[in-house]
Design an enzyme around this catalytic site. Structure first.
Site, PDB file in Angstrom:
ATOM      1  N   HIS A 255       0.863  -1.182   0.000  1.00 49.12           N
ATOM      2  CA  HIS A 255       0.000   0.000   0.000  1.00 49.12           C
ATOM      3  C   HIS A 255       0.897   1.229   0.000  1.00 49.12           C
ATOM      4  CE1 HIS A 255      -3.049   2.920   1.296  1.00 49.12           C
ATOM      5  NE2 HIS A 255      -3.948   2.034   0.894  1.00 49.12           N
ATOM      6  N   ASP A 308      -7.871  -5.064  -0.220  1.00 45.78           N
ATOM      7  CA  ASP A 308      -8.334  -5.872  -1.350  1.00 45.78           C
ATOM      8  C   ASP A 308      -8.092  -7.365  -1.151  1.00 45.78           C
ATOM      9  OD1 ASP A 308      -9.156  -3.662  -3.013  1.00 45.78           O
ATOM     10  OD2 ASP A 308      -7.037  -3.213  -3.263  1.00 45.78           O
TER      11      ASP A 308
END
Length: 372
Positions: A255, A308
């Protein structure tokens, strides 16, 4: 003499707005909406209540919550003309293509004199209907029209499948998790559009188009593709090693902001683990093994699962097809997109970044017609 410029590719670390909507501490793995930690909201709030918080900056009282809940329930249905058009769309259309197109179409059917907030409510209410109707149309099933008596999240599942499944409260909480995340790619793109003083339908069409990309919202679909390809536990190590050797991205990991475990991924993982105690969840064991191997191989690089990685497993548990995962992301993030658009425009300045030109400057024009 050439002038040197400090170019920040992807605008990493560049502040483009001042906002009080959300705060992310990437080092500690914390996500805060309007001062409230995400864990607190997940435990105590609902999607409707959290939406009010994100839009207005404070939790609603009883009357305000009733207002927002009623407004969202009453605005769910789509114009008949749009439903007719949806029935003419190619059945092969990806749900994100349909969502992007229908949101744009809505801009031609809705009254232009509404406030931005009224339009935000309208779109937040209608996006679940667009997604559910397309699921039914795509699968040659009769439409199930919205019910005002159901909560926002419950109504969506009802329109998709004709009933509200077990653990539906987790779906509501998953929407809260996805509602806001600061100045990410789709929020920035939509804020750029908002800065031109364009209408809310153009703003959200921009956001949906940006979210569609596999490096943004489309990553949750790609995670399930990966887990399906792996197939069973015995294949995990070979599959991940092969990706690493080919220097390919492992979907659902890493991320731009979080340098530790994404708190949203941690929450999703714990939910699935709780369900797994009594009921086998498809791909969950494979996912746990993938996480174990990736964390072990990238200890020094601080690469952890992001939201996700586990969201698709939860949606798959509810029976939602993987090509509908990203539209559901949009169904939640519409709240953050509209909140940022309204906040930015209070002190608006149109975005106008610069690009550093590195091409030729002294070429001479040659008439092609005269060339031999």
């Amino acid at each position: 003499m050439d002038i040197e410029f400090d170019v920040k590719h992807g605008l990493e670390g560049v502040a483009v707005a001042i906002s009080s909507i959300s705060y992310v501490d990437g080092e500690k793995g914390e996500l805060v909406y309007r001062g409230f930690k995400i864990e607190d909201l997940i435990e105590n709030s609902t999607f409707e209540e959290t939406s009010y918080l994100i839009w207005f900056g404070s939790l609603p009282n009883e009357n305000e919550l009733d207002f927002i809940t009623t407004m969202l329930a009453k605005k769910r249905e789509l114009p008949e003309e749009i439903v007719k058009m949806m029935n003419s769309f190619p059945k092969t259309s990806h749900p994100m293509e349909v969502l992007r197109s229908v949101v744009s179409l809505l801009g031609m059917f809705e009254k232009k004199d509404k406030s931005t907030f009224e339009n935000a409510i309208n779109l937040t209410a209608k996006i679940p209907t667009i997604i559910a109707y397309w699921y039914r149309i795509k699968n040659n099933l009769p439409l199930i029209h919205p019910r005002e008596s159901l909560k926002h999240s419950e109504n969506f599942l009802y329109m998709m499948f004709g009933s509200v499944p077990e653990h539906s409260s987790l779906f509501d909480k998953a929407l809260i998790l996805h509602a806001e995340q600061g100045m990410n790619a789709s929020t920035f793109a939509s804020t750029v559009t908002a800065s031109t003083l364009s209408d809310i339908y153009s703003i959200i069409t921009t956001a949906i188009g940006t979210l569609k990309g596999p490096l943004h919202g489309g990553a949750n679909e790609k995670v399930l593709d990966m887990l399906e390809e792996i197939g069973n536990l015995e294949n995990v190590e070979f599959y991940i090693n092969d990706l690493i050797n080919r220097k390919e991205k492992i979907m659902g990991f890493g991320h731009r902001i979080y340098k530790t475990y994404d708190p949203r991924a941690k929450i999703l993982k714990n939910w699935i683990k709780d369900i797994f105690i009594n009921k086998k969840i498809k791909y969950f064991e494979i996912a746990l093994k993938v996480e174990e191997i990736v964390l072990n191989k990238f200890k020094e690089k601080k690469i952890y699962p992001n939201v996700d990685f586990y969201s698709g497993i939860l949606y798959n548990y509810f029976g939602i097809p993987k090509d509908f995962f990203t539209p559901i992301f949009a169904m939640a993030r519409i709240v953050g997109w509209t909140a940022h658009a309204m906040e930015y425009c209070k002190n608006n300045r149109i975005f106008r970044p610069k690009a550093i030109y590195n091409g030729p400057k002294n070429l001479k024009y040659k008439d092609v017609k005269g060339a031999e």
